[in-house]
Structures are given as C-alpha cells and as structure tokens.
Design an enzyme around this catalytic site. Structure first.
Site, PDB file in Angstrom:
ATOM      1  N   ILE A   1       0.809  -1.227   0.000  1.00 26.29           N
ATOM      2  CA  ILE A   1       0.000   0.000   0.000  1.00 26.29           C
ATOM      3  C   ILE A   1       0.835   1.266   0.000  1.00 26.29           C
ATOM      4  CG2 ILE A   1      -2.015  -1.071   1.053  1.00 26.29           C
ATOM      5  CD1 ILE A   1      -1.064  -0.027   3.756  1.00 26.29           C
TER       6      ILE A   1
ATOM      7  N   GLU B   1       5.136   2.866  -0.930  1.00 23.99           N
ATOM      8  CA  GLU B   1       6.545   2.623  -1.206  1.00 23.99           C
ATOM      9  C   GLU B   1       7.271   3.954  -1.262  1.00 23.99           C
ATOM     10  OE1 GLU B   1       9.243  -0.280  -4.039  1.00 23.99           O
ATOM     11  OE2 GLU B   1       7.278   0.414  -4.754  1.00 23.99           O
ATOM     12  N   GLY B   2       8.361   4.052  -0.512  1.00 21.75           N
ATOM     13  CA  GLY B   2       9.152   5.270  -0.489  1.00 21.75           C
ATOM     14  C   GLY B   2      10.619   4.963  -0.691  1.00 21.75           C
ATOM     15  N   THR B   3      11.438   5.983  -0.463  1.00 25.15           N
ATOM     16  CA  THR B   3      12.880   5.836  -0.665  1.00 25.15           C
ATOM     17  C   THR B   3      13.488   4.856   0.325  1.00 25.15           C
ATOM     18  OG1 THR B   3      12.948   8.141  -1.401  1.00 25.15           O
ATOM     19  CG2 THR B   3      15.046   7.094  -0.831  1.00 25.15           C
ATOM     20  N   PHE B   4      12.970   4.856   1.555  1.00 27.27           N
ATOM     21  CA  PHE B   4      13.613   4.083   2.611  1.00 27.27           C
ATOM     22  C   PHE B   4      12.786   2.891   3.096  1.00 27.27           C
ATOM     23  CE2 PHE B   4      14.895   8.568   3.030  1.00 27.27           C
ATOM     24  CZ  PHE B   4      16.249   8.435   2.768  1.00 27.27           C
ATOM     25  N   SER B   5      11.580   2.719   2.576  1.00 29.34           N
ATOM     26  CA  SER B   5      10.744   1.638   3.099  1.00 29.34           C
ATOM     27  C   SER B   5       9.605   1.316   2.143  1.00 29.34           C
ATOM     28  CB  SER B   5      10.157   2.039   4.462  1.00 29.34           C
ATOM     29  OG  SER B   5       9.301   3.158   4.321  1.00 29.34           O
TER      30      SER B   5
ATOM     31  N   VAL C   1       5.475  -0.356   2.529  1.00 26.89           N
ATOM     32  CA  VAL C   1       4.431  -0.618   3.510  1.00 26.89           C
ATOM     33  C   VAL C   1       3.431  -1.605   2.922  1.00 26.89           C
ATOM     34  CG1 VAL C   1       2.661   0.374   4.997  1.00 26.89           C
ATOM     35  CG2 VAL C   1       4.704   1.710   4.464  1.00 26.89           C
TER      36      VAL C   1
ATOM     37  N   ASP D   1       9.251  15.756   7.974  1.00 24.36           N
ATOM     38  CA  ASP D   1       8.648  15.354   6.695  1.00 24.36           C
ATOM     39  C   ASP D   1       7.123  15.437   6.775  1.00 24.36           C
ATOM     40  OD1 ASP D   1       8.721  14.591   4.044  1.00 24.36           O
ATOM     41  OD2 ASP D   1       8.881  12.460   4.470  1.00 24.36           O
TER      42      ASP D   1
END
Length: 486
Positions: free
Chosen positions: A52, A54-58, A60, A165
């Site tokens: 659900i 997605e980012g630079t570091f993780s 979900v 952030d």
C-alpha cells in the site's frame, strides 16, 4: 500478539491465496513472497494482502492477523530497506513508542528483525489521499484537518521531536470516521532538549553502529540503546566558518507587470551562506563573480555547507532551503502552513520544484522577495534577487484558485484562472472548481479572516517568529474546538 494454533502457512501458499482473492499484481506478489522468505515468522501471524505504499527508505504492506480472542485485525507492516542505519531505525521506533498511540500520532504494535531487515508493525488506518479529495473538502473539514494536525505536532514537539517530513501522505485522514494519524518518523530529528534519547545521540554525534537485537518477545515493544563507538564530527563539518555555498540560477518566475499577465520572466537568484557569527555577517561577501552570471574559482573551491535537508520538495521551509544549520520544530509548522495553503486553495500539491533555488523562488512569488531576503538575513543568509516580487494577499490567491472570484490581473500568471470550471485547467493543478451553489453549501463563501491570519503566521518566513503548534491551537480560529484539547 500470538498466532492461532495450527495457523502456520508457508509463504508460497499465502501469496497464492492473496493473489486469487485480491488479484495482486505480479511485481507486488514477488515483493510479498520475498518478504515472507526474508522473515519467515511473518507467515505464522500475518496474511499479507497488498503493498500500500513505497518510499525511498521503506515499503508498507497491508496485512491481516487473527487475534487471541478470535477476531481479525488489519495491520500495516513497514519494511525498512536493509541500508537503513541501525541508529536511525532505533530512533524511529523510540519516537513511536514514546510519543505514539495518542493525540493523532501513530503507535507501534510489534517489531521483527532478521539480520539487516526490519519490519515495524503498526495498526492499519483506512484513509483517503488528500491529493484526490483536496478540491472536494468543505471548509469545516479543512478546519478540522489542520486542527488535528496541529494537535499531533504539539504532542511530538513536547517530546522534542522534529518530524521533518510533514505532508498529507504522512498525516492519514479517514474522512468517514474523522480519524487522523501522523506517521513515518524515519527522518525525525531531536531538538537540543529532546526527551528521545536516541535522537539526542543522533544530534550530538555520528555513530559507527554495533549489532543490536530489535526483536522482543513481549507484546509491548522496547527500544534498546544502540551499542557502538561514537565519533565527534569534524568542527569544519559541524559549524562552517566561511561563506560555504554560493549559487546563481536563472529561475523562471511568472510575475505581474502593470496588471497584465506576463510570460516566464528569468529571475536571477544568488544564495550565499554566511558565517553564523553576527559580527561576521558584515564581512566581505563579494568576490570576482558577485552579481554576475558566472561562478569564479574562489566560489567553486568553497566547501559545501553541512545542514539538514531532509524532507519532501514543496514542503521544505526557507531555513531548510537556505541550509541554515539551526533548524527546529518551526520547520514542521511551515510544512503545516503549506498543507493549509493547499487545502484552502484546492490546489495540491501547491509548490512543485526540481531544486532548492526554484523552490525558494516559488516561495518568493507568494511571500514577496523583499520579505524573503529580510527573513534570510535574520538567520545569517544572504539572498540576492534580480527582480522584486510583491507579496500576495493570501485570501485573494486562495479564493481565485478555489473559483470564488475571477482573476483581476493582480496575481502572477501561473495563478490566474478563469471562474468557469471548464477553463480552469486540470483539477490536480488548479483545484476542483465548483458551481456557486456547491461552494456555498461547502462553506467557502463564509471563510473567516482568522484562517488566513493563521495561514500567514504558519508561513512566517522567519522561524524565530513563526507560530508554534501550542500557540496555533489557541488561535481564535479554533475557539469552538477548545473542548477537543481537554
């Protein structure tokens, strides 16, 4: 949380069931299978349904688990990338355990770790993307949204946590249930008096990380102190002693001239980071290329200034864009102001910039070049702008974009839109303009002056005088909501 007896499943079976039930895309299916293989214990407790976020570091994932009482509950599994620093992971967990679970701040349920892979388990909150509903929100919804965001900020700032952030995707909103949750403390930093011990260590030193165990057999997670050797930063890296960064850029800025819409006008921006000592601000700033369109060897040889720049483009405060070393909770308040600006105007995202100088020029377009330069001088920065940009009236700007008034030529061309919805451009860029009857029903013709006063205080260019979260909650705009603070 314990697994139900005989509940164990292998990862391949889980993925196949999820694929048949939810039609998972192949790439997501592979990610889920990979996560099961990395952390096999997840399959004993969770049925992962989908990815659900997605980012630079993780990344979900949405997962379901059966509880001891037989009920089923949804969780969000945040898988941190293996390159994440152990101290940073531990600090994020400590923020969640100390400040989370109350006052609109997401808590943590459990944490798994195997080697370099960490999964943080949090309650799942169904929510709507603000970008999709910004233009359809009634004024009262906007008022409640910003109030609850300020409640969350007031709570974490009390612990000395700077989120760094703040943006709509990190403040979840369930429109139907009127629930809110501040998430993602992966970039959080501490104030000088922070109560989060690991943030204090990150603030004071750079770490060579030792091995530690994030797993805990108790249902209530704990965060242990990371063992490792602490190295003090080089003095030149911690506090720059000279002009450390000089940039010149021709930035296209749409500006009004005699009330007429203009084409892109190149505006030269020069940003010079000065020594923080006030007595040194008066030192010689010029060099052989000062106020020209070239950069001399002296400027090229200067060291880059070391200052935190974490955050999302479009939501960074002026002191972040100008690399001010002394950054505090005020940067979160600026981001909250940008969110309020987006919601009042119906335009999301409001600012879009490819680099910091363009972002600074966009801020100048709204807040004025003279005001931006004066504010920068107060925190030890020098900005030179080749063209004076007037400060805009925030009410006129928001009402024009919202479709409450026609453009009279007093706004920059990029903000000029017709009152008629069909001439307004895409909803994503211009807001969702609606009929007069709809706007009346949604309360947009009765917006009080207080909301624009609060917006002005949140978008104060000077972090020293910018309104705090505690002060913002006491603003007259929220007089009818004070019971929510009890």
């Amino acid at each position: 949380m314990e697994a139900v007896p005989n509940q164990q499943r292998n990862s391949l079976q889980n993925v196949e069931k999820n694929k048949a039930k939810n039609k998972i895309p192949n790439d997501v299916e592979m990610d889920i299978e990979n996560l099961y293989e990395i952390l096999p214990q997840l399959s004993q407790i969770f049925r992962i349904i989908d990815k659900i976020g997605e980012g630079t570091f993780s990344s979900v994932y949405l997962a379901e688990a059966q509880m001891n009482d037989g009920s089923r509950r949804m969780f969000a599994l945040k898988h941190l990338i293996p390159t994440s620093q152990p101290m940073r992971i531990a600090a994020e967990l400590q923020c969640l355990t100390v400040a989370g679970g109350t006052e609109n701040v997401m808590g943590v349920t459990y944490c798994f770790r195997k080697e370099h892979h960490v999964v943080i388990v949090m309650p799942y909150m169904e929510h709507q993307a603000i970008g999709e509903i910004a233009g359809s929100l009634a004024f009262e919804e906007v008022k409640h949204y910003i109030f609850h965001l300020l409640k969350a900020l007031s709570h974490i700032h009390k612990f000395g946590i700077i989120h760094r952030d703040i943006k709509p995707t990190n403040f979840l909103y369930n429109r139907q249930k009127k629930e809110y949750a501040l998430v993602d403390f992966g970039l959080a930093q501490g104030t000088t008096d922070t109560q989060i011990e690991l943030l204090k260590e990150l603030l004071e030193s750079r770490c060579v990380f030792g091995e530690r165990n994030l797993n805990n057999t108790n249902t209530k997670p704990s965060v242990e102190k990371v063992e490792g050797q602490l190295l003090k930063p080089n003095k030149e890296e911690a506090v720059p002693c000279k002009i450390v960064s000089t940039k010149r850029r021709l930035v296209p800025v749409r500006a009004p001239l005699n009330g007429q819409a203009q084409k892109d006008t190149p505006v030269t921006l020069t940003l010079s980071a000065q020594k923080l000592n006030p007595a040194a601000v008066c030192q010689t700033l010029t060099c052989s290329c000062y106020m020209t369109d070239r950069i001399c060897n002296v400027c090229l040889s200067r060291k880059q200034q070391v200052a935190p720049r974490a955050g999302t483009p479009g939501f960074r405060a002026p002191e972040v864009l100008t690399k001010c070393p002394n950054q505090g909770t005020a940067i979160d308040m600026w981001s909250a102001g940008v969110i309020l600006l987006s919601l009042l105007s119906g335009r999301y995202p409001f600012f879009k910039a490819s680099d910091d100088l363009i972002a600074l020029a966009q801020i100048m377009t709204i807040r004025g070049s003279k005001e931006t330069i004066e504010a920068a001088n107060k925190f030890g920065k020098s900005i030179v702008c080749s063209q004076e940009l007037p400060r805009l009236n925030l009410r006129i700007l928001c009402e024009t974009l919202r479709g409450l008034r026609t453009c009279d030529g007093s706004l920059p061309a990029e903000f000029q839109v017709s009152h008629h919805p069909t001439d307004a451009g895409s909803a994503a860029n211009r807001g969702s303009l609606r009929s007069d009857e709809e706007l009346q029903e949604m309360g947009w013709y009765k917006v009080p002056d207080e909301v624009y006063d609060l917006l002005d205080k949140l978008l104060d260019l000077n972090p020293e005088t910018r309104i705090t979260a505690v002060m913002a909650l006491q603003h007259p705009l929220f007089n009818d909501m004070t019971d929510s603070l009890m």
